[in-house]
Design a protein around this motif. Structure first.
Motif, PDB file in Angstrom:
ATOM      1  N   SER A  37       0.812  -1.227   0.000  1.00  0.00           N
ATOM      2  CA  SER A  37       0.000   0.000   0.000  1.00  0.00           C
ATOM      3  C   SER A  37       0.841   1.271   0.000  1.00  0.00           C
ATOM      4  O   SER A  37       0.361   2.321  -0.430  1.00  0.00           O
ATOM      5  N   ASP A  38       2.087   1.195   0.442  1.00  0.00           N
ATOM      6  CA  ASP A  38       2.939   2.397   0.494  1.00  0.00           C
ATOM      7  C   ASP A  38       3.908   2.470  -0.691  1.00  0.00           C
ATOM      8  O   ASP A  38       4.856   3.245  -0.667  1.00  0.00           O
ATOM      9  N   CYS A  39       3.652   1.683  -1.754  1.00  0.00           N
ATOM     10  CA  CYS A  39       4.528   1.673  -2.932  1.00  0.00           C
ATOM     11  C   CYS A  39       3.828   2.335  -4.113  1.00  0.00           C
ATOM     12  O   CYS A  39       2.626   2.149  -4.316  1.00  0.00           O
ATOM     13  N   ASP A  40       4.599   3.050  -4.919  1.00  0.00           N
ATOM     14  CA  ASP A  40       4.044   3.712  -6.100  1.00  0.00           C
ATOM     15  C   ASP A  40       4.339   2.939  -7.388  1.00  0.00           C
ATOM     16  O   ASP A  40       4.103   3.434  -8.481  1.00  0.00           O
ATOM     17  N   GLY A  41       4.812   1.709  -7.280  1.00  0.00           N
ATOM     18  CA  GLY A  41       5.198   0.926  -8.453  1.00  0.00           C
ATOM     19  C   GLY A  41       4.065   0.086  -9.021  1.00  0.00           C
ATOM     20  O   GLY A  41       2.990  -0.037  -8.437  1.00  0.00           O
ATOM     21  N   GLU A  42       4.338  -0.488 -10.197  1.00  0.00           N
ATOM     22  CA  GLU A  42       3.405  -1.388 -10.843  1.00  0.00           C
ATOM     23  C   GLU A  42       4.176  -2.390 -11.697  1.00  0.00           C
ATOM     24  O   GLU A  42       5.350  -2.189 -11.990  1.00  0.00           O
ATOM     25  N   ALA A  69       8.903   2.894  -5.400  1.00  0.00           N
ATOM     26  CA  ALA A  69       9.537   3.315  -4.148  1.00  0.00           C
ATOM     27  C   ALA A  69       8.519   3.272  -3.018  1.00  0.00           C
ATOM     28  O   ALA A  69       7.332   3.516  -3.221  1.00  0.00           O
ATOM     29  N   ARG A  70       9.006   2.951  -1.827  1.00  0.00           N
ATOM     30  CA  ARG A  70       8.166   2.884  -0.628  1.00  0.00           C
ATOM     31  C   ARG A  70       8.642   3.911   0.389  1.00  0.00           C
ATOM     32  O   ARG A  70       9.835   4.177   0.511  1.00  0.00           O
ATOM     33  N   VAL A  71       7.699   4.436   1.138  1.00  0.00           N
ATOM     34  CA  VAL A  71       8.030   5.386   2.193  1.00  0.00           C
ATOM     35  C   VAL A  71       8.739   4.629   3.305  1.00  0.00           C
ATOM     36  O   VAL A  71       8.260   3.603   3.781  1.00  0.00           O
ATOM     37  N   SER A  72       9.922   5.112   3.713  1.00  0.00           N
ATOM     38  CA  SER A  72      10.630   4.438   4.801  1.00  0.00           C
ATOM     39  C   SER A  72      10.581   5.270   6.081  1.00  0.00           C
ATOM     40  O   SER A  72      10.413   4.742   7.161  1.00  0.00           O
ATOM     41  N   GLU A  73      10.733   6.551   5.964  1.00  0.00           N
ATOM     42  CA  GLU A  73      10.581   7.492   7.071  1.00  0.00           C
ATOM     43  C   GLU A  73       9.877   8.700   6.484  1.00  0.00           C
ATOM     44  O   GLU A  73       9.934   8.916   5.274  1.00  0.00           O
ATOM     45  N   PRO A  74       9.218   9.499   7.290  1.00  0.00           N
ATOM     46  CA  PRO A  74       8.528  10.668   6.735  1.00  0.00           C
ATOM     47  C   PRO A  74       9.454  11.490   5.829  1.00  0.00           C
ATOM     48  O   PRO A  74      10.548  11.865   6.214  1.00  0.00           O
ATOM     49  N   CYS A  80      11.412  -0.368  -3.604  1.00  0.00           N
ATOM     50  CA  CYS A  80      10.494  -1.420  -3.148  1.00  0.00           C
ATOM     51  C   CYS A  80      11.142  -2.794  -3.286  1.00  0.00           C
ATOM     52  O   CYS A  80      11.214  -3.544  -2.325  1.00  0.00           O
ATOM     53  N   GLU A  81      11.562  -3.144  -4.493  1.00  0.00           N
ATOM     54  CA  GLU A  81      12.230  -4.410  -4.784  1.00  0.00           C
ATOM     55  C   GLU A  81      11.404  -5.655  -4.488  1.00  0.00           C
ATOM     56  O   GLU A  81      11.943  -6.735  -4.259  1.00  0.00           O
ATOM     57  N   LEU A  82      10.082  -5.548  -4.501  1.00  0.00           N
ATOM     58  CA  LEU A  82       9.220  -6.716  -4.382  1.00  0.00           C
ATOM     59  C   LEU A  82       9.320  -7.506  -5.687  1.00  0.00           C
ATOM     60  O   LEU A  82       9.265  -6.930  -6.772  1.00  0.00           O
TER      61      LEU A  82
END
Length: 96
Positions: A37-42, A69-74, A80-82
């Motif tokens: 949910s915090d990733c902007d990838g597809e 990319a995923r949010v790691s800290e504010p 992401c690397e999923l």
């Protein structure tokens, strides 16, 4: 057409597997959002679907790494690397 998606994530819990079944004459798009949910990838699987449709076995398997990319800290993001592992089976009558 049956599209099976499974995921591997070394940095956190892997998302649940997904199965998508498409029937003729369904209108189809083969871009799937990253399930984090915090990733902007597809993931774009159009090429893999075309391979399955055109291959004599009517299948395609492989994997794709999320480039999002995923949010790691504010205020900061990390890759992401999923990893998405796909298994696509096209019906004999498919002509995508």
């Amino acid at each position: 057409m049956r599209i099976e998606l499974s995921f591997e994530d070394r940095s956190s819990i892997s998302p649940a597997a997904q199965v998508h079944v498409l029937y003729r004459p369904a209108r189809a798009f083969f871009t799937y959002p990253c399930p984090h949910s915090d990733c902007d990838g597809e993931f774009e699987l159009e090429h893999a679907v075309r391979m399955a449709v055109n291959d004599r076995t009517r299948t395609a398997q492989g994997s794709v790494l999320c480039g999002g990319a995923r949010v790691s800290e504010p205020g900061t993001k990390r890759p992401c690397e999923l990893r998405l592992i796909y298994d696509i089976t096209a019906d004999r009558d498919s002509g995508a």
